[in-house]
Design a protein around this motif. Structure first.
Motif, PDB file in Angstrom:
ATOM      1  N   LEU B 289     -23.639  -2.528   1.114  1.00 23.94           N
ATOM      2  CA  LEU B 289     -23.935  -3.535   0.082  1.00 23.94           C
ATOM      3  C   LEU B 289     -22.677  -4.328  -0.247  1.00 23.94           C
ATOM      4  O   LEU B 289     -22.731  -5.551  -0.437  1.00 23.94           O
ATOM      5  CB  LEU B 289     -24.474  -2.854  -1.178  1.00 23.94           C
ATOM      6  CG  LEU B 289     -25.818  -2.137  -0.975  1.00 23.94           C
ATOM      7  CD1 LEU B 289     -26.146  -1.281  -2.190  1.00 23.94           C
ATOM      8  CD2 LEU B 289     -26.934  -3.143  -0.710  1.00 23.94           C
ATOM      9  N   ILE B 294     -22.634  -8.005  -2.306  1.00 22.41           N
ATOM     10  CA  ILE B 294     -23.602  -7.805  -3.386  1.00 22.41           C
ATOM     11  C   ILE B 294     -22.983  -6.931  -4.471  1.00 22.41           C
ATOM     12  O   ILE B 294     -22.461  -5.842  -4.188  1.00 22.41           O
ATOM     13  CB  ILE B 294     -24.888  -7.155  -2.837  1.00 22.41           C
ATOM     14  CG1 ILE B 294     -25.586  -8.145  -1.910  1.00 22.41           C
ATOM     15  CG2 ILE B 294     -25.801  -6.708  -3.971  1.00 22.41           C
ATOM     16  CD1 ILE B 294     -26.626  -7.534  -1.037  1.00 22.41           C
ATOM     17  N   ASN B 295     -23.012  -7.414  -5.708  1.00 20.07           N
ATOM     18  CA  ASN B 295     -22.550  -6.629  -6.840  1.00 20.07           C
ATOM     19  C   ASN B 295     -23.710  -5.809  -7.355  1.00 20.07           C
ATOM     20  O   ASN B 295     -24.692  -6.366  -7.831  1.00 20.07           O
ATOM     21  CB  ASN B 295     -22.062  -7.537  -7.973  1.00 20.07           C
ATOM     22  CG  ASN B 295     -20.698  -8.109  -7.681  1.00 20.07           C
ATOM     23  OD1 ASN B 295     -19.812  -7.398  -7.207  1.00 20.07           O
ATOM     24  ND2 ASN B 295     -20.533  -9.391  -7.948  1.00 20.07           N
ATOM     25  N   LEU B 317     -29.592  -4.562  -9.060  1.00 19.39           N
ATOM     26  CA  LEU B 317     -28.768  -5.664  -8.531  1.00 19.39           C
ATOM     27  C   LEU B 317     -29.438  -6.980  -8.923  1.00 19.39           C
ATOM     28  O   LEU B 317     -30.612  -6.984  -9.304  1.00 19.39           O
ATOM     29  CB  LEU B 317     -28.637  -5.530  -7.011  1.00 19.39           C
ATOM     30  CG  LEU B 317     -29.812  -5.958  -6.138  1.00 19.39           C
ATOM     31  CD1 LEU B 317     -29.394  -5.945  -4.670  1.00 19.39           C
ATOM     32  CD2 LEU B 317     -31.031  -5.072  -6.339  1.00 19.39           C
ATOM     33  N   ASP B 321     -30.162 -11.405  -4.969  1.00 14.56           N
ATOM     34  CA  ASP B 321     -29.563 -10.728  -3.818  1.00 14.56           C
ATOM     35  C   ASP B 321     -30.512  -9.728  -3.181  1.00 14.56           C
ATOM     36  O   ASP B 321     -30.137  -9.031  -2.229  1.00 14.56           O
ATOM     37  CB  ASP B 321     -28.285  -9.991  -4.249  1.00 14.56           C
ATOM     38  CG  ASP B 321     -27.175 -10.952  -4.652  1.00 14.56           C
ATOM     39  OD1 ASP B 321     -27.192 -12.102  -4.175  1.00 14.56           O
ATOM     40  OD2 ASP B 321     -26.299 -10.531  -5.426  1.00 14.56           O
ATOM     41  N   THR B 324     -31.198  -9.979   0.704  1.00 19.18           N
ATOM     42  CA  THR B 324     -29.986  -9.676   1.467  1.00 19.18           C
ATOM     43  C   THR B 324     -29.720  -8.179   1.480  1.00 19.18           C
ATOM     44  O   THR B 324     -29.368  -7.597   2.520  1.00 19.18           O
ATOM     45  CB  THR B 324     -28.776 -10.390   0.824  1.00 19.18           C
ATOM     46  OG1 THR B 324     -29.140 -11.735   0.546  1.00 19.18           O
ATOM     47  CG2 THR B 324     -27.562 -10.347   1.728  1.00 19.18           C
ATOM     48  N   ALA B 325     -29.904  -7.539   0.317  1.00 20.96           N
ATOM     49  CA  ALA B 325     -29.625  -6.105   0.214  1.00 20.96           C
ATOM     50  C   ALA B 325     -30.603  -5.309   1.069  1.00 20.96           C
ATOM     51  O   ALA B 325     -30.207  -4.380   1.794  1.00 20.96           O
ATOM     52  CB  ALA B 325     -29.714  -5.668  -1.246  1.00 20.96           C
TER      53      ALA B 325
END
Lengths: 425, 425
Positions: B289, B294-295, B317, B321, B324-325
Motif C-alpha cells: 500500500l 496510499i495513506n 483509507l 484510493d 488502487t489499493a
C-alpha cells in the motif's frame, strides 16, 4: 537550424480547440528541426473580462494592481498551451515575462522594454523543450513589480525575444494572411503583399492598418529582425517585413510605386478658429494638448488673411481624447483670444504608402485627381517621404480608398476571400 | 499594535460584492492600528474552472504547467482585492507567493514550504500599505519554478507568513463562526468552542472536521502562532486555536472532558481475509500500500483463531484510493496466500476528541454505551491519548454523532443557525 519565435494573438487561442490547433502548428515547427519560442496573448476575451472585473470593484484601479490582474490572462493561456503541446508528445515549458527576462521600466500599463535576459529560455531550448512565454508583460528593473507593455505588447515581446535570442525569424500569427494593398472588406480585389520594408509597414501601421503595431515594427527595424506576418488558420505564406534593401518586389507588381492604401476611422478633427496670427500662440495651443497627454497626428495652419491677421489651426487626434482636448483648449480661450473651437468626429484618414514615391514625380497629382474624380473632398493634407495622407468625410473613406487603389493599379484579378481584421494586444 | 495576518477563502471572495465586503473588514483592521497582511484564495469556482480548461487540452496535464495555470486564480483575486481596498482610500499592494518569499521544494501540486523570506512584505508594511499575498503558491528553491502547496495551502501560507513576520495572530476567515462541538447540520444544539488546543484541533481535523487543515495547524503549533478561526460574514468572535496551556475552557463547559465530536464519511474499509498468521505478512501488505502512495488510517488485526492460524487484517483509507489499493493487494494474493479481499465503502468514522480524557477514566465506556443505546454497531476501534474513533455503518453516522454529543453533555440550549461548511484550499 536556428531559432524561430512565433507569436499567437488572442483570437488564435480563443478556446481549447484553437489552443490544440496552435499546438499542432508549434510541434510541426519543432519537428522540422527548429528551436521554437512561442509568445502568446491571453485567450479570447479574457483581458476584457478581467478589466470588467476590475471596474466592478474600483472606478480607477491602481495601475500596479491592474497589471498584476491582467498578467493572469497570459499566465492561463501559456500554461494551457504548454499542456496541449505536452499532450502531443513534445516537451514545453511556460515562462512569465519576468522568468523570460523581459526587463522593463516601471511605467505600469505602458512599460517599455529596457533589457531582455532570456537565460532560462536558452536553458529550456538546450534541453530540447519548446519555450512558451507570456506576451505583453515584464518586470520592472527598479521596483521588481510586474508590468504590462500596453498596446502591441505581445508583438513587441516576440520581436524583443527574437532579437535577444538572435532568432532567424519572428512569426506573428493573426487571422489573416498578412498585409494587403488595402482592406479587403473595402477593396475586393486587394492584393496580398509578399514582402514589404519596415519603413512602409511603419507608415501603414501609423495610418490605420491594424496588422502590426508600430512599436513591434520599430523594434524589429532597430534590430534587423525579419517579421513574417501570417495566418494561424492556413499554411499559406504571409507577408515578410524586411529591411528595405532586402525587399524583392513581387514581379507582378514591378511597376508599383505605391505599396498600399491605409485608412483610419479612429480620429477626430479639432479646429481652433480665429487665432491671432502672433508668435507663440500655436505653441501655447500645442503645449496645452501635450500637458493633457494627448498625441496629435496631423496639424494644418492656414495662412492668415491679411485684413484680419487671424488664422485657423486644425489638427487630428484620437477620438477617445476629444473631450479632454476640447476642455484643455477652452481654458486657453482668454489667454490666446481665439474665436471658437470646432469639433468634428465625422472624419477619416486615407493614406497611400510606398517607398517608390521617393523617386516618382506626379504621385500626389494622381492621388488627388483620383479623389476628385470620385467626388471626394479633401479637408486636410499631410505628407512624409513615403506617404501622403488626406483627411476626408468619414462617409467618403471607402470611396477614397477604392479610388486610390485603382488609380495606382494595386488590384489583382483574384478576389481574396479573407477578412482584414484587427489585432488584439 | 502588532501584525495581523488574515486569510480569506474562495467563498469569502466569490464575486465583486464579496471582495468589497472583505475589503471593508481589512481596512477596518488597518484603521484599528494594526499592520495587516492578507492571504487570499482564488475567487469562488475559479480553480475548478481552470482545472476544467486544463482537462480540455490534456487528460494528464504536466504538474509544472498545472501549477502555473492554477496560480493565475490567486493572482486575480489578490489584485482585485487590492483594488477594492484602494477604492476605500487605503493603500494595498499585492504579492505573488514568490514575491512574498514563500520558498518551497519542487514537488509540483503538493509543495512544502521550506523557507519564508518576506522582505518585500515588511517593506510594504513599513510604507503603511496593506500587503495582499496569493495563498496556495510559492517558488521552488532549486528550479525557480512556480509551485502550489496542495490542499490547505492557503491556510498554511497564512500561518507561515504569520510565523515569519512574528504576527500577533493568524485569522482564518471562513463561512462559519469557528469550531463547534459537532457538525450543527447533524447536532442542532452543537455548541460554539471559544478556545481549543492545537492537539485537539489536529485530532478534529484528522478525523473529519473540515474547518482547518492539518498542515496549517501543525505549522502553527510548531511556531506557537495563535489561530483565530472566524466568519467573514459576521463580527462574532470565532474559535481561538492555542497552545494547550493557554486554553481557558469556557466556564459554561468547565466540566467538559470532551471538546467535540468529529465525523468523516470519506473513507472506505478493506479487509484482507484469511492471512496466514506469520511474521512479515502484515508488513508485506502495508508495504504494497505504501508503494502505491496510499495513506491508510486505522488498522486492526484480529487475534488468529488457534485452530486455523489465520487472521484478518482490516484498514481504512480514502475512498478515492480504494481501486488502487485493491489492485495492489490482489497482486499479493499468491505471495501472502490470503483467502480473499473485502471492500466496503458504506462506512463512516465517528471520533470524540478531548484533552480532558487523558486523566478521566471511563470515557470509552461512556462512549460505547451511548452508541449501544442508540443501536449503533462498532466495526473498528482506534484510540490516541486524546481521541477515540470508531468505524460504523455510514447510515448510522448521524445517530452515533448525536448519541456521543449528548452522552458527554456538549449541547447548548440555543440552537446555532449556522451551516458547518467545508473549506476550499
Amino acid at each position: 537550424m536556428g531559432i524561430v519565435v512565433q507569436k499567437y494573438g488572442g483570437s488564435s487561442v480563443a478556446d481549447a480547440t484553437s489552443v490544440k490547433r496552435v499546438a499542432q502548428r508549434i510541434v510541426a515547427t519543432k519537428k522540422a528541426g527548429h528551436d521554437v519560442v512561442v509568445v502568446v496573448s491571453a485567450m479570447g476575451d479574457t483581458t476584457d473580462d478581467l478589466i470588467d472585473l476590475a471596474n466592478e470593484v474600483s472606478p480607477l484601479p491602481p495601475a500596479r494592481e491592474l497589471d498584476m490582474l491582467l498578467t493572469a490572462g497570459e499566465r492561463i493561456s501559456m500554461a494551457v498551451l504548454a499542456m496541449a503541446i505536452g499532450n502531443l508528445g513534445a516537451q514545453a515549458r511556460s515562462f512569465t515575462g519576468s522568468q523570460a527576462g523581459v526587463i522593463t521600466d516601471a511605467e505600469h500599463g505602458r512599460a517599455k522594454i529596457i533589457d531582455v535576459t532570456p537565460g532560462r529560455i536558452e536553458v529550456a531550448l538546450a534541453e530540447g523543450s519548446i519555450a512558451i512565454v507570456a506576451g505583453f508583460q515584464g518586470v520592472s528593473q527598479t521596483t521588481k513589480d510586474i508590468t504590462t507593455l500596453g498596446r502591441g505588447g505581445s508583438d513587441t515581446t516576440a520581436v524583443a525575444l527574437a532579437a535577444a535570442l538572435k532568432a532567424d525569424v519572428c512569426e506573428i500569427y493573426t487571422d489573416v494572411d498578412g498585409i494587403f494593398t488595402a482592406d479587403p472588406r473595402i477593396v475586393h480585389d486587394a492584393r496580398h503583399v509578399p514582402q514589404i520594408s519596415y519603413e512602409e509597414t511603419l507608415e501603414m501601421a501609423a495610418n490605420g492598418a491594424k496588422i502590426l503595431h508600430l512599436r513591434c515594427v520599430e523594434y524589429a527595424r532597430r534590430n534587423d529582425i525579419p517579421i513574417h506576418v501570417r495566418s494561424s488558420f492556413s499554411d499559406r505564406p504571409g507577408t515578410w517585413v524586411l529591411p528595405a534593401d532586402q525587399v524583392t518586389k513581387d514581379p507582378t507588381m514591378e511597376a508599383a510605386i505605391i505599396s498600399g492604401v491605409a485608412h483610419d476611422r479612429s480620429e477626430a478633427k479639432i479646429t481652433v478658429v480665429g487665432v491671432p496670427d502672433k508668435v507663440g500662440y500655436a505653441a501655447a495651443i500645442l503645449r496645452a494638448l501635450g500637458d493633457a497627454q494627448i498625441n496629435i497626428d496631423m496639424i494644418v495652419q492656414n495662412v492668415s488673411a491679411a485684413a484680419t491677421a487671424l488664422t485657423d489651426i486644425s489638427f487630428t487626434l484620437p477620438r477617445a481624447d476629444g473631450q479632454t482636448a476640447m476642455t484643455a483648449l477652452a481654458r486657453l480661450k482668454d489667454e490666446v483670444g481665439f474665436e471658437r473651437l470646432q469639433y468634428d468626429d465625422g472624419v477619416g484618414k486615407v493614406s497611400i504608402v510606398g517607398a517608390g514615391m521617393r523617386s516618382a514625380p506626379g504621385i500626389t497629382a494622381t492621388f488627388f485627381q483620383a479623389l476628385a474624380d470620385a467626388g471626394v473632398n479633401i479637408a486636410m493634407i499631410s505628407t512624409s517621404e513615403i506617404r501622403i495622407s488626406v483627411v476626408v468625410a468619414e462617409n467618403q473613406v471607402e470611396q477614397a480608398v477604392r479610388a486610390a487603389h485603382e488609380a495606382f493599379d494595386l488590384g489583382t484579378d483574384e478576389v481574396e476571400a479573407v477578412v482584414y481584421g484587427g489585432t488584439g494586444r
